[in-house]
Design a protein around this motif. Structure first.
Motif, short mmCIF file in Angstrom:
data_model
loop_
_atom_site.label_atom_id
_atom_site.label_comp_id
_atom_site.label_asym_id
_atom_site.label_seq_id
_atom_site.Cartn_x
_atom_site.Cartn_y
_atom_site.Cartn_z
N GLU B 113 0.84 -1.21 0.00
CA GLU B 113 0.00 0.00 0.00
C GLU B 113 0.86 1.24 0.00
N GLU B 114 2.00 1.13 0.70
CA GLU B 114 2.88 2.29 0.78
C GLU B 114 3.64 2.48 -0.53
N MET B 115 3.95 1.36 -1.18
CA MET B 115 4.77 1.43 -2.39
C MET B 115 3.97 1.92 -3.58
N MET B 132 0.50 3.40 -9.40
CA MET B 132 1.59 4.35 -9.62
C MET B 132 2.61 4.16 -8.50
N VAL B 133 3.86 4.09 -8.89
CA VAL B 133 4.93 3.87 -7.89
C VAL B 133 5.19 5.17 -7.15
N THR B 134 5.27 5.09 -5.81
CA THR B 134 5.48 6.31 -5.03
C THR B 134 6.91 6.45 -4.52
N LYS B 149 -2.26 2.53 -22.56
CA LYS B 149 -3.53 1.89 -22.26
C LYS B 149 -3.32 0.59 -21.49
N TYR B 150 -2.15 -0.07 -21.76
CA TYR B 150 -1.93 -1.38 -21.15
C TYR B 150 -0.93 -1.36 -20.02
N GLU B 151 -0.50 -0.19 -19.65
CA GLU B 151 0.56 -0.07 -18.65
C GLU B 151 -0.04 -0.30 -17.27
N ARG B 152 0.45 -1.30 -16.55
CA ARG B 152 -0.10 -1.52 -15.21
C ARG B 152 0.62 -0.70 -14.16
N PHE B 153 1.96 -0.64 -14.24
CA PHE B 153 2.73 0.11 -13.24
C PHE B 153 3.25 1.38 -13.88
N SER B 193 12.59 -5.85 -10.39
CA SER B 193 12.39 -5.77 -11.84
C SER B 193 11.82 -4.42 -12.24
N LEU B 194 11.05 -3.78 -11.33
CA LEU B 194 10.52 -2.46 -11.64
C LEU B 194 11.59 -1.38 -11.54
N GLY B 195 12.66 -1.69 -10.79
CA GLY B 195 13.73 -0.70 -10.64
C GLY B 195 13.48 0.26 -9.50
#
Lengths: 476, 243
Positions: B113-115, B132-134, B149-153, B193-195
């Motif tokens: 939830e925090e991330m 969205m990455v915080t 349109k297909y981007e999840r993160f 993997s997300l960096g």
């Protein structure tokens, strides 16, 4: 028959004039056919000079080396056949030194960083000084320690062999100098005291001026240079005049002493009474290093690549004098100084007080400058990680050698002037080929900074020492 | 009695008075007295030592210091003198084992939830599959987004960093070095993997400007470092080099 410009027929010929490195013309202008290359030119030069042995020469047109046939060279450079081509010939060393490429031995022994290494003038013995206050002699045939000489009270900063190979003098951080006998490893007499601060450099009187070697000069941080006599074990003359530390001192072949100092001046002294002859001004910051064009000959004295031994001091003096005269020719001695202001000056101190050339290009402090043994080239090592090659006669820039990744500390030439060795803070040594102007060999292996390097005068071995406390011997 | 006589006797008694005071005085007076007496004692010791020294002549030896350097380096400031850091073999072994001898072995775990922040999308804003990455991220130079349109993160450009302030633990100096990649995030392989770079993440940095060389003579240009701060709070990445 003269062809048009860019003559493509091999039957065409070019008008050439052979000129020596100093600018003297050799013979008259010659018509040479296009298929004449360096080997034929060599024969011509040998004949014109009436050389008994066929000596090798290198040829330069403009600043470029002539390695192809004349025709191909002209075509490549689009040179017109109407102008007389000036070909400068330079004698090369008769012997050829093979580049070192492997570490033949790693000799441990010192318990602190190795600060100075030096081969004896005949290349048979090796000595090193270290931060553990000892001077050690090493046996080259078995590559093991020979003698450990204790006597200094603080780090041994510099060592110097006498040019006749009979003595070694070492200077320490506490300001004293000790004389050693290389054959037995014994100290000869009491330490020579007089300097108040550490010794920065030592240089012996050339053997063609006095044989057996008696006097040497030492430079110190306290601003004096002192001339010592080893038979009386006393300081003969004290050369004071510098207002700051004297960083380097060289005893020239014509009996003058050159000192470079942190007060940005270079002073020239005469040796009979220790009077100041000249002051060479020009640098904007500390003078770090001095080099003389005849330095290599003065260091090796009477010994050369033939490995001949001498029975009496007089014989040695004559042989050394012959070598020195041959090396010098008619030209005056040239002096180069490298400084903290990133530049170097080329001086001819016996002629004038003004510098002959100023060599700029380095981006950081120039730490070490060294003339090649034949005096044709000059190399400079700098903290900007590069080694630069300059023409030893005119001071013109020739090439930059890049490859090191940290400060380059010291350089050393091979005896035939074809290879240059550099030791650096990044713990590697690199051998550079002068003719190809490229890296010849990379010598990694040290675990820490390399402080001192030396190439033996017989060209067989290279020794390097540094912060990792071991001495590495490199051979082919 | 004479003045001299009285004075002499008083001085002789002063020693006894002093010792009595030292024992009996209490409170503020006692403290003041103790302080005064201590100062006097220290002074007396010093003068005695001085007298001792002059009686026996000792040769002053300069101690042989550590860290011997040659004469051309003696007058120069040695701050940038790094030791040769080395050992690609050790690094490779560490990589294989996945174990790191790191400065921050345990890090507070970051909850999902925090991330991530949930983004509502769609015409009626009912779809909630986008995140969205915080935290601070690293994407690499050749990064191109997936079709939006297909981007999840979503990794916002404002939170993307390319450089890190890396401190060398022995030299204690900090360099601004480029990040090459994110090696491992302790919160999970998905974040690696997300960096995402949070506190305790191992990143690989470009150390070519340090001029390091391996014993084999090769130039070292990449080294691992561990992030030591919370980049999303500070706006910069501070890391310590792993040697």
């Amino acid at each position: 028959e003269m062809d048009g410009a860019g003559g493509n027929g091999s039957s065409g010929s070019v008008m050439c004039q052979l000129v020596s490195a100093e600018g003297e013309q050799l013979g008259a202008a010659l018509y040479l056919p296009h298929n004449v290359g360096p080997p034929q030119l060599q024969d011509i030069v040998n004949q014109l000079l009436h050389n008994e042995d066929k000596l090798p020469y290198a040829f330069y047109v403009g600043d470029e080396e002539l390695s192809l046939q004349l025709g191909a060279f002209m075509q490549r450079n689009n040179a017109t056949a109407e102008v007389t081509l000036r070909i400068v010939y330079q004698p090369q060393a008769v012997f050829r030194i093979r580049p070192v490429n492997r570490c033949s031995a790693t000799i441990a022994g010192h318990t602190e960083a190795v600060l100075a290494v030096s081969f004896s003038p005949d290349g048979r013995c090796l000595a090193s000084g270290s931060g553990d206050t000892t001077v050690r002699f090493w046996d080259l045939s078995t590559q093991t320690p020979l003698y450990t000489c204790k006597g200094h009270k603080n780090w041994v900063l510099c060592i110097a062999w006498s040019p006749d190979g009979k003595h070694l003098v070492s200077g320490s951080k506490s300001g004293e100098l000790i004389l050693w006998d290389p054959k037995t490893g014994n100290q000869l007499g009491a330490p020579l005291t007089g300097h108040r601060k550490w010794i920065t450099a030592v240089s012996w009187e050339p053997v063609h001026l006095q044989s057996p070697s008696r006097r040497f000069v030492s430079a110190s941080k306290d601003g004096d240079a002192r001339i010592w006599d080893i038979t009386t074990k006393k300081c003969v003359i004290s050369l004071s005049g510098h207002t700051n530390a004297v960083t380097c001192v060289k005893w020239g072949g014509d009996g003058l002493i050159y000192t470079g100092s942190e007060d940005c001046l270079i002073k020239v002294w005469e040796t009979t009474q220790g009077k100041l002859v000249k002051t060479l001004q020009g640098h904007g910051h500390w003078v770090n290093s001095l080099a003389l064009s005849t330095e290599y000959v003065l260091r090796t004295g009477a010994y050369d690549h033939t490995g001949k031994t001498f029975s009496s001091p007089e014989e040695m003096k004559e042989a050394a004098l012959a070598r020195y005269e041959k090396m010098r020719g008619n030209a005056p001695e040239r002096l180069v100084s490298g400084s903290d202001d990133f530049t170097m000056f080329l001086w001819e101190p016996t002629i004038s007080k003004q510098p002959k050339a100023r060599m700029t290009g380095h981006q950081k402090v120039v730490n070490h400058v060294y003339f090649s043994p034949d005096g044709q080239w000059l190399a400079s090592a700098s903290f900007d990680k590069s080694v630069k090659l300059w023409n030893g006669i005119t001071g013109k820039f020739v090439a930059a050698f890049r490859g090191h990744v940290a400060d380059v500390y010291q350089i050393s030439w091979s005896a035939d002037s074809r290879l240059l060795l550099s030791g650096s803070k990044d713990s590697t040594l690199k051998v550079w080929d002068i003719r190809a102007r490229k890296l010849k060999q990379d010598l990694p292996g040290h675990a820490d900074e390399v402080y001192a390097v030396d190439w033996s005068p017989d060209g067989e071995k290279v020794v390097s020492g540094g912060k990792d406390r071991v001495l590495k011997l490199w051979m082919n | 009695m004479d003045y001299e006589e009285r004075k002499r006797k008083k001085e002789a008694r002063a020693v006894k008075k002093n010792s009595k005071d030292a024992r009996k005085l209490l409170g503020a007076k006692g403290k003041r007295f103790a302080k005064k007496r201590y100062a006097e004692k220290a002074q007396m010791k010093k003068t005695l030592k001085m007298h001792d020294e002059s009686s026996s002549r000792q040769k002053v030896d300069d101690d042989v210091e550590e860290g011997a350097i040659p004469s051309y380096l003696l007058d120069r400031d040695p701050t940038q003198r790094a030791k040769v850091l080395s050992n690609t073999i050790k690094q490779k072994r560490k990589e294989k084992a996945g174990k790191w001898d790191v400065p921050l072995p345990k890090v507070r775990p970051v909850a999902e939830e925090e991330m991530f922040k949930v983004l509502r999308t769609g015409k009626r804003k009912t779809k909630q599959w986008k995140r969205m990455v915080t935290k601070a991220t690293f994407v690499g130079p050749g990064f191109t987004r997936k079709p939006p349109k297909y981007e999840r993160f979503i990794r916002p450009t404002g939170l993307r960093f390319t450089k890190a302030h890396v401190t060398h633990p022995e030299l204690k100096c900090t360099f601004n070095l480029d990040i090459i990649s994110v090696k491992k995030n302790p919160n999970g392989p998905m974040y690696t993997s997300l960096g995402v770079m949070t506190r305790g993440t191992i990143i690989e940095v470009n150390v070519s400007e340090l001029g390091l060389v391996t014993p084999a003579g090769k130039v070292v240009w990449g080294k691992y470092a561990q992030v030591t701060n919370n980049p999303e709070n500070d706006g910069c990445i501070n890391a310590v080099l792993l040697v």
